[in-house]
Write an enzyme that holds these catalytic residues in place. Structure first.
Site, PDB file in Angstrom:
ATOM      1  N   ILE A  13      10.672  -6.958  -0.048  1.00 61.63           N
ATOM      2  CA  ILE A  13      11.234  -6.218  -0.945  1.00 61.63           C
ATOM      3  C   ILE A  13      11.823  -4.963  -0.383  1.00 61.63           C
ATOM      4  O   ILE A  13      12.969  -4.510  -0.698  1.00 61.63           O
ATOM      5  CB  ILE A  13      10.189  -5.773  -1.855  1.00 61.63           C
ATOM      6  CG1 ILE A  13       9.694  -6.780  -2.684  1.00 61.63           C
ATOM      7  CG2 ILE A  13      10.780  -4.825  -2.835  1.00 61.63           C
ATOM      8  CD1 ILE A  13       8.565  -6.681  -3.716  1.00 61.63           C
ATOM      9  N   ASP A  38       8.757   0.981   9.386  1.00 64.77           N
ATOM     10  CA  ASP A  38       7.940  -0.166   9.326  1.00 64.77           C
ATOM     11  C   ASP A  38       7.105  -0.498  10.581  1.00 64.77           C
ATOM     12  O   ASP A  38       7.576   0.065  11.452  1.00 64.77           O
ATOM     13  CB  ASP A  38       8.797  -1.404   9.164  1.00 64.77           C
ATOM     14  CG  ASP A  38       7.987  -2.753   8.651  1.00 64.77           C
ATOM     15  OD1 ASP A  38       7.122  -3.317   9.313  1.00 64.77           O
ATOM     16  OD2 ASP A  38       8.426  -3.095   7.365  1.00 64.77           O
ATOM     17  N   ASP A  64       2.835   3.016  12.319  1.00 67.81           N
ATOM     18  CA  ASP A  64       1.973   2.360  11.432  1.00 67.81           C
ATOM     19  C   ASP A  64       1.601   3.401  10.522  1.00 67.81           C
ATOM     20  O   ASP A  64       1.200   4.724  10.712  1.00 67.81           O
ATOM     21  CB  ASP A  64       0.743   2.052  12.194  1.00 67.81           C
ATOM     22  CG  ASP A  64      -0.381   1.390  11.382  1.00 67.81           C
ATOM     23  OD1 ASP A  64      -0.412   1.427  10.032  1.00 67.81           O
ATOM     24  OD2 ASP A  64      -1.304   0.713  11.925  1.00 67.81           O
ATOM     25  N   ASN A  91       7.515   1.745  -0.291  1.00 64.61           N
ATOM     26  CA  ASN A  91       7.450   0.324  -0.597  1.00 64.61           C
ATOM     27  C   ASN A  91       6.335  -0.555   0.466  1.00 64.61           C
ATOM     28  O   ASN A  91       5.892  -1.415  -0.037  1.00 64.61           O
ATOM     29  CB  ASN A  91       8.781  -0.349  -0.345  1.00 64.61           C
ATOM     30  CG  ASN A  91       8.470  -2.046  -0.475  1.00 64.61           C
ATOM     31  OD1 ASN A  91       8.374  -2.638  -1.119  1.00 64.61           O
ATOM     32  ND2 ASN A  91       8.750  -2.357   0.973  1.00 64.61           N
ATOM     33  N   SER A 142       2.217  -2.358  -8.149  1.00 64.13           N
ATOM     34  CA  SER A 142       1.909  -3.794  -8.385  1.00 64.13           C
ATOM     35  C   SER A 142       1.451  -4.045  -9.874  1.00 64.13           C
ATOM     36  O   SER A 142       0.747  -2.917 -10.366  1.00 64.13           O
ATOM     37  CB  SER A 142       1.044  -4.632  -7.532  1.00 64.13           C
ATOM     38  OG  SER A 142       0.615  -5.525  -7.817  1.00 64.13           O
ATOM     39  N   TYR A 155      -7.119  -3.366  -3.157  1.00 66.09           N
ATOM     40  CA  TYR A 155      -5.717  -3.389  -3.198  1.00 66.09           C
ATOM     41  C   TYR A 155      -5.378  -2.965  -4.831  1.00 66.09           C
ATOM     42  O   TYR A 155      -4.771  -2.154  -4.916  1.00 66.09           O
ATOM     43  CB  TYR A 155      -4.954  -4.758  -3.041  1.00 66.09           C
ATOM     44  CG  TYR A 155      -3.239  -4.638  -3.234  1.00 66.09           C
ATOM     45  CD1 TYR A 155      -2.501  -4.411  -2.354  1.00 66.09           C
ATOM     46  CD2 TYR A 155      -3.064  -5.538  -4.362  1.00 66.09           C
ATOM     47  CE1 TYR A 155      -1.323  -4.378  -2.516  1.00 66.09           C
ATOM     48  CE2 TYR A 155      -1.785  -5.542  -4.616  1.00 66.09           C
ATOM     49  CZ  TYR A 155      -0.641  -5.104  -3.612  1.00 66.09           C
ATOM     50  OH  TYR A 155       0.474  -5.137  -3.789  1.00 66.09           O
ATOM     51  N   LYS A 159      -3.425   0.380  -5.794  1.00 64.39           N
ATOM     52  CA  LYS A 159      -2.065   0.692  -6.673  1.00 64.39           C
ATOM     53  C   LYS A 159      -2.398   1.420  -8.012  1.00 64.39           C
ATOM     54  O   LYS A 159      -1.396   1.955  -8.367  1.00 64.39           O
ATOM     55  CB  LYS A 159      -1.847  -0.958  -6.900  1.00 64.39           C
ATOM     56  CG  LYS A 159      -1.207  -1.554  -5.544  1.00 64.39           C
ATOM     57  CD  LYS A 159      -0.116  -0.984  -5.080  1.00 64.39           C
ATOM     58  CE  LYS A 159       0.534  -1.586  -3.889  1.00 64.39           C
ATOM     59  NZ  LYS A 159       1.602  -0.977  -3.176  1.00 64.39           N
ATOM     60  N   GLY A 192       5.350 -11.772   3.100  1.00 62.34           N
ATOM     61  CA  GLY A 192       3.840 -11.343   2.869  1.00 62.34           C
ATOM     62  C   GLY A 192       3.041 -12.351   2.116  1.00 62.34           C
ATOM     63  O   GLY A 192       1.752 -12.438   2.135  1.00 62.34           O
ATOM     64  N   THR A 193       3.706 -12.898   0.914  1.00 63.43           N
ATOM     65  CA  THR A 193       3.217 -13.698   0.039  1.00 63.43           C
ATOM     66  C   THR A 193       2.982 -15.132   0.268  1.00 63.43           C
ATOM     67  O   THR A 193       2.696 -16.186  -0.691  1.00 63.43           O
ATOM     68  CB  THR A 193       3.471 -13.227  -1.455  1.00 63.43           C
ATOM     69  OG1 THR A 193       4.933 -13.614  -1.531  1.00 63.43           O
ATOM     70  CG2 THR A 193       3.372 -11.999  -1.558  1.00 63.43           C
TER      71      THR A 193
END
Length: 268
Positions: A13, A38, A64, A91, A142, A155, A159, A192-193
């Site tokens: 994304i 990133d 990081d 993001n 999310s 997670y 979020k 990532g998914t």
């Protein structure tokens, strides 16, 4: 001119958002300047090249976001390079599955450091520049922030905290002309998914639960992100825009009808 920081910009994304901003600016005769941040620093240069090919300027910053000093450093580099900032897109995300009964504090802290603390610190560092530009902050959250998602309890909690941070920040910073919003993706196919969708049957089952009958692509999120940080959303702040193909509204429809009968179809 679009002067923006995008975190998690090497893949998925974040990458799609950076490219969309560059292309949109060029299409309007403008010039996007985008700082790409990133932890996968080696993967940023290909994205930077694509941004430049689209007519923009790119600044690659590896690091990081668990490092609490990185947001302020990255913001200072971007402001120095671009002469200011119009937007910050937070993001980057991190998820580590596990049952909450045995979840380790080190992993818990890392999840919150990337997903909640880093967006706060980056927005805080960017605030003077954003105030000067009457700019905006976008948190990529999310649907897990409002829907419990075992085994991603940490997670989901991070979020949820990010969504409240967005609302609080919008209320506090609105008088200074800074808009703050959130984009909450649903089932989205990204590097990532990808592992979650390797089983074709599992993928079909997930797609079948989405009213639009497909997984989202990163570009689906990029278009919404461009809207939220752009001039067409000039009176939008404190808003969470859920982009999940209608998935959030399917709970009741997925339950057995029981004694209820569906009405017969009639010709009309």
């Amino acid at each position: 001119m679009t002067r923006c920081i995008v975190t998690g910009a090497a893949r998925g994304i974040g990458r799609a958002i950076a490219l969309r901003l560059a292309r949109d600016a060029a299409a309007c005769g403008g010039h996007a300047r985008i700082a790409l941040l990133d932890q996968h620093g080696a993967e940023l240069e290909p994205v930077a090249t694509l941004v430049r090919q689209a007519g923009g300027t790119a600044l690659a910053i590896g690091g990081d976001l668990c490092d609490a000093a990185l947001p302020a450093r990255a913001c200072a580099e971007a402001v120095s390079a671009f002469g200011g900032l119009d937007a910050v897109v937070c993001n980057a995300g991190f998820a580590a599955p596990g049952p909450l009964a045995t979840y380790g504090t080190d992993t818990w802290d890392r999840v919150f450091a990337v997903n909640t603390r880093a967006p706060f610190l980056l927005a805080q560092a960017a605030r003077p520049a954003l105030q000067a530009a009457r700019g905006s902050v976008l948190f990529v959250a999310s649907i897990s922030g409002t829907h419990a998602t075992p085994p991603l309890g940490a997670y989901s909690a991070s979020k949820a905290a990010t969504l409240m941070l967005m609302r609080q920040m919008a209320a506090e910073w609105g008088p200074d002309g800074i808009r703050v919003n959130a984009l909450s993706p649903g089932l989205t196919l990204t590097p990532g998914t990808a592992a979650a969708y390797q089983d074709p049957q599992a993928r079909r089952q997930r797609e079948a639960r989405v009213p639009l009958r497909r997984l989202a692509e990163a570009d689906d999120m990029a278009g919404v992100a461009a809207f939220l940080i752009g001039p067409d959303a000039a009176y939008v702040t404190g808003a969470e825009l859920v982009v999940d193909g209608g998935l959030s509204h399917t709970l009741m429809g997925s339950l057995p009808m029981g004694g209820w009968q569906r009405p017969a179809a009639t010709a009309g």
